[in-house]
Motif scaffolding. Structure first.
Motif, PDB file in Angstrom:
ATOM      1  N   GLU A  73       0.823  -1.212   0.000  1.00  0.00           N
ATOM      2  CA  GLU A  73       0.000   0.000   0.000  1.00  0.00           C
ATOM      3  C   GLU A  73       0.856   1.260   0.000  1.00  0.00           C
ATOM      4  O   GLU A  73       0.555   2.237  -0.696  1.00  0.00           O
ATOM      5  CB  GLU A  73      -0.932  -0.019   1.211  1.00  0.00           C
ATOM      6  CG  GLU A  73      -1.665   1.296   1.471  1.00  0.00           C
ATOM      7  CD  GLU A  73      -2.590   1.703   0.336  1.00  0.00           C
ATOM      8  OE1 GLU A  73      -2.934   2.889   0.268  1.00  0.00           O
ATOM      9  OE2 GLU A  73      -2.956   0.851  -0.492  1.00  0.00           O
ATOM     10  N   ASP A  77       5.074   4.376  -6.424  1.00  0.00           N
ATOM     11  CA  ASP A  77       4.773   3.809  -7.738  1.00  0.00           C
ATOM     12  C   ASP A  77       6.000   3.718  -8.634  1.00  0.00           C
ATOM     13  O   ASP A  77       6.041   2.885  -9.544  1.00  0.00           O
ATOM     14  CB  ASP A  77       3.699   4.654  -8.445  1.00  0.00           C
ATOM     15  CG  ASP A  77       2.334   4.494  -7.811  1.00  0.00           C
ATOM     16  OD1 ASP A  77       2.045   3.386  -7.325  1.00  0.00           O
ATOM     17  OD2 ASP A  77       1.563   5.466  -7.799  1.00  0.00           O
ATOM     18  N   PRO A 135       2.441  -0.175 -11.443  1.00  0.00           N
ATOM     19  CA  PRO A 135       1.494  -0.844 -10.554  1.00  0.00           C
ATOM     20  C   PRO A 135       2.030  -2.179 -10.037  1.00  0.00           C
ATOM     21  O   PRO A 135       2.776  -2.875 -10.710  1.00  0.00           O
ATOM     22  CB  PRO A 135       0.266  -1.047 -11.451  1.00  0.00           C
ATOM     23  CG  PRO A 135       0.394  -0.013 -12.513  1.00  0.00           C
ATOM     24  CD  PRO A 135       1.873   0.129 -12.742  1.00  0.00           C
ATOM     25  N   GLU A 137       0.368  -4.938  -9.422  1.00  0.00           N
ATOM     26  CA  GLU A 137      -0.795  -5.819  -9.492  1.00  0.00           C
ATOM     27  C   GLU A 137      -0.441  -7.282  -9.269  1.00  0.00           C
ATOM     28  O   GLU A 137      -1.176  -8.015  -8.610  1.00  0.00           O
ATOM     29  CB  GLU A 137      -1.511  -5.644 -10.835  1.00  0.00           C
ATOM     30  CG  GLU A 137      -2.871  -6.329 -10.901  1.00  0.00           C
ATOM     31  CD  GLU A 137      -3.778  -5.910  -9.749  1.00  0.00           C
ATOM     32  OE1 GLU A 137      -4.440  -6.800  -9.185  1.00  0.00           O
ATOM     33  OE2 GLU A 137      -3.816  -4.715  -9.416  1.00  0.00           O
ATOM     34  N   ARG A 239      -5.916   6.829  -6.952  1.00  0.00           N
ATOM     35  CA  ARG A 239      -6.349   6.231  -5.683  1.00  0.00           C
ATOM     36  C   ARG A 239      -7.862   6.350  -5.536  1.00  0.00           C
ATOM     37  O   ARG A 239      -8.475   7.349  -5.932  1.00  0.00           O
ATOM     38  CB  ARG A 239      -5.649   6.919  -4.505  1.00  0.00           C
ATOM     39  CG  ARG A 239      -4.134   6.691  -4.467  1.00  0.00           C
ATOM     40  CD  ARG A 239      -3.831   5.203  -4.389  1.00  0.00           C
ATOM     41  NE  ARG A 239      -2.416   4.931  -4.271  1.00  0.00           N
ATOM     42  CZ  ARG A 239      -1.791   4.710  -3.121  1.00  0.00           C
ATOM     43  NH1 ARG A 239      -2.475   4.747  -1.986  1.00  0.00           N
ATOM     44  NH2 ARG A 239      -0.504   4.459  -3.088  1.00  0.00           N
ATOM     45  N   SER A 254      -7.453   0.876  -0.319  1.00  0.00           N
ATOM     46  CA  SER A 254      -6.040   0.595  -0.563  1.00  0.00           C
ATOM     47  C   SER A 254      -5.847  -0.173  -1.859  1.00  0.00           C
ATOM     48  O   SER A 254      -6.789  -0.765  -2.408  1.00  0.00           O
ATOM     49  CB  SER A 254      -5.437  -0.191   0.600  1.00  0.00           C
ATOM     50  OG  SER A 254      -5.843  -1.544   0.536  1.00  0.00           O
ATOM     51  N   ARG A 255      -4.617  -0.184  -2.346  1.00  0.00           N
ATOM     52  CA  ARG A 255      -4.281  -0.928  -3.559  1.00  0.00           C
ATOM     53  C   ARG A 255      -4.665  -2.400  -3.440  1.00  0.00           C
ATOM     54  O   ARG A 255      -5.112  -3.026  -4.395  1.00  0.00           O
ATOM     55  CB  ARG A 255      -2.768  -0.847  -3.808  1.00  0.00           C
ATOM     56  CG  ARG A 255      -2.253   0.495  -4.271  1.00  0.00           C
ATOM     57  CD  ARG A 255      -0.746   0.479  -4.166  1.00  0.00           C
ATOM     58  NE  ARG A 255      -0.127   1.634  -4.795  1.00  0.00           N
ATOM     59  CZ  ARG A 255       1.126   1.990  -4.567  1.00  0.00           C
ATOM     60  NH1 ARG A 255       1.873   1.297  -3.729  1.00  0.00           N
ATOM     61  NH2 ARG A 255       1.638   3.039  -5.177  1.00  0.00           N
ATOM     62  N   ALA A 258      -8.425  -2.665  -4.086  1.00  0.00           N
ATOM     63  CA  ALA A 258      -9.021  -1.887  -5.172  1.00  0.00           C
ATOM     64  C   ALA A 258      -9.606  -2.771  -6.260  1.00  0.00           C
ATOM     65  O   ALA A 258     -10.425  -2.312  -7.066  1.00  0.00           O
ATOM     66  CB  ALA A 258      -7.971  -0.941  -5.771  1.00  0.00           C
TER      67      ALA A 258
END
Length: 264
Positions: A73, A77, A135, A137, A239, A254-255, A258
């Protein structure tokens, strides 16, 4: 290959043994810090930006998984996220959860041959990385799977009523009244349609007692009633934040969570 690492292990002798084995298996690896708890791991990793994190699963206060989730989080980036290696005493059945992920794991006590394999995997991963990954991910997807694995938490009875202290009395709050839970220092705020109450039960102890189809975790410190979400907004930095019906405040997403709103 030159690289840096941080070790988070609350058992001092095991931390020393891991560091010594790493020196033999990967002489070019510089261990920049050894810490004994999850919160220190987060703080030092953000400060030192190591290439690899060796995180003990069971640590005081904050587990290795929770520390990794917080780092995901908070991580900037424009910096590559560290390679993750979890150190665990879980039995072989529980370790199946890790084998389905790209993150690696080590069983205690760490065996030199297994560590050499881990080193090879981490070196291959680092060699493929660009200076910035954008990101996170892939890492986030791995952490989501690990944190929701059925072995992580034993089944518990669903919560129906929450006893909360109000002055000199106890208020029995029906779960149907609750819009959100929000961690606040040593308490958890229980947000209602009208007002709020405080309870001392930690959020991570409440979570196994809540129906995940009804209550969604949207941040490591926030759980909301899904059918009370009124709107979700994305800012210029990407965000997310959400608003609940009948509540004035906004809640950050939060990421890690998301993906619930991936359609946006």
């Amino acid at each position: 290959m030159n690289a840096t690492a941080l070790i988070a292990e609350d058992e001092h002798l095991l931390a020393q043994a891991l560091q010594a084995e790493l020196l033999r298996a990967w002489p070019e690896l510089a261990v920049v810090k050894v810490v004994g708890d999850g919160q220190s791991a987060v703080e030092q990793a953000l400060a030192l930006r190591p290439d690899v994190l060796f995180l003990d699963i069971r640590m005081p206060g904050q587990s290795g998984l929770e520390a990794a989730a917080e780092l995901a989080e908070e991580w900037p980036d424009d910096r590559a996220f560290p390679a993750l290696v979890f150190v665990t005493a879980f039995d072989a059945y529980a370790v199946q959860a890790f084998e389905t992920q790209a993150v690696d794991y080590l069983l205690k006590p760490v065996q030199p041959e297994r560590l050499r394999l881990t080193v090879q995997r981490v070196q291959a991963l680092l060699a493929q990385r660009r200076p910035a990954t954008g990101p996170l991910e892939n890492t986030l997807e791995q952490l989501r799977s690990l944190m929701t694995h059925p072995q992580a938490q034993p089944p518990m009875a669903r919560l129906q009523v929450i006893p909360a202290s109000v002055g000199q009395s106890i208020r029995m709050v029906q779960l149907t009244e609750v819009l959100a839970f929000e961690a606040a220092d040593k308490y958890v705020r229980v947000l209602l349609v009208q007002g709020e109450v405080l309870i001392r039960t930690p959020l991570k102890e409440l979570m196994p007692q809540l129906d995940p189809a009804v209550f969604w975790q949207v941040h490591r410190g926030t759980v909301v009633r899904a059918d009370a979400i009124e709107s979700v907004t994305r800012n210029e930095a990407g965000r997310l934040s959400l608003k609940l019906r009948a509540r004035p405040e906004s809640f950050g997403v939060s990421r890690l969570y998301a993906d619930r709103f991936r359609a946006m």
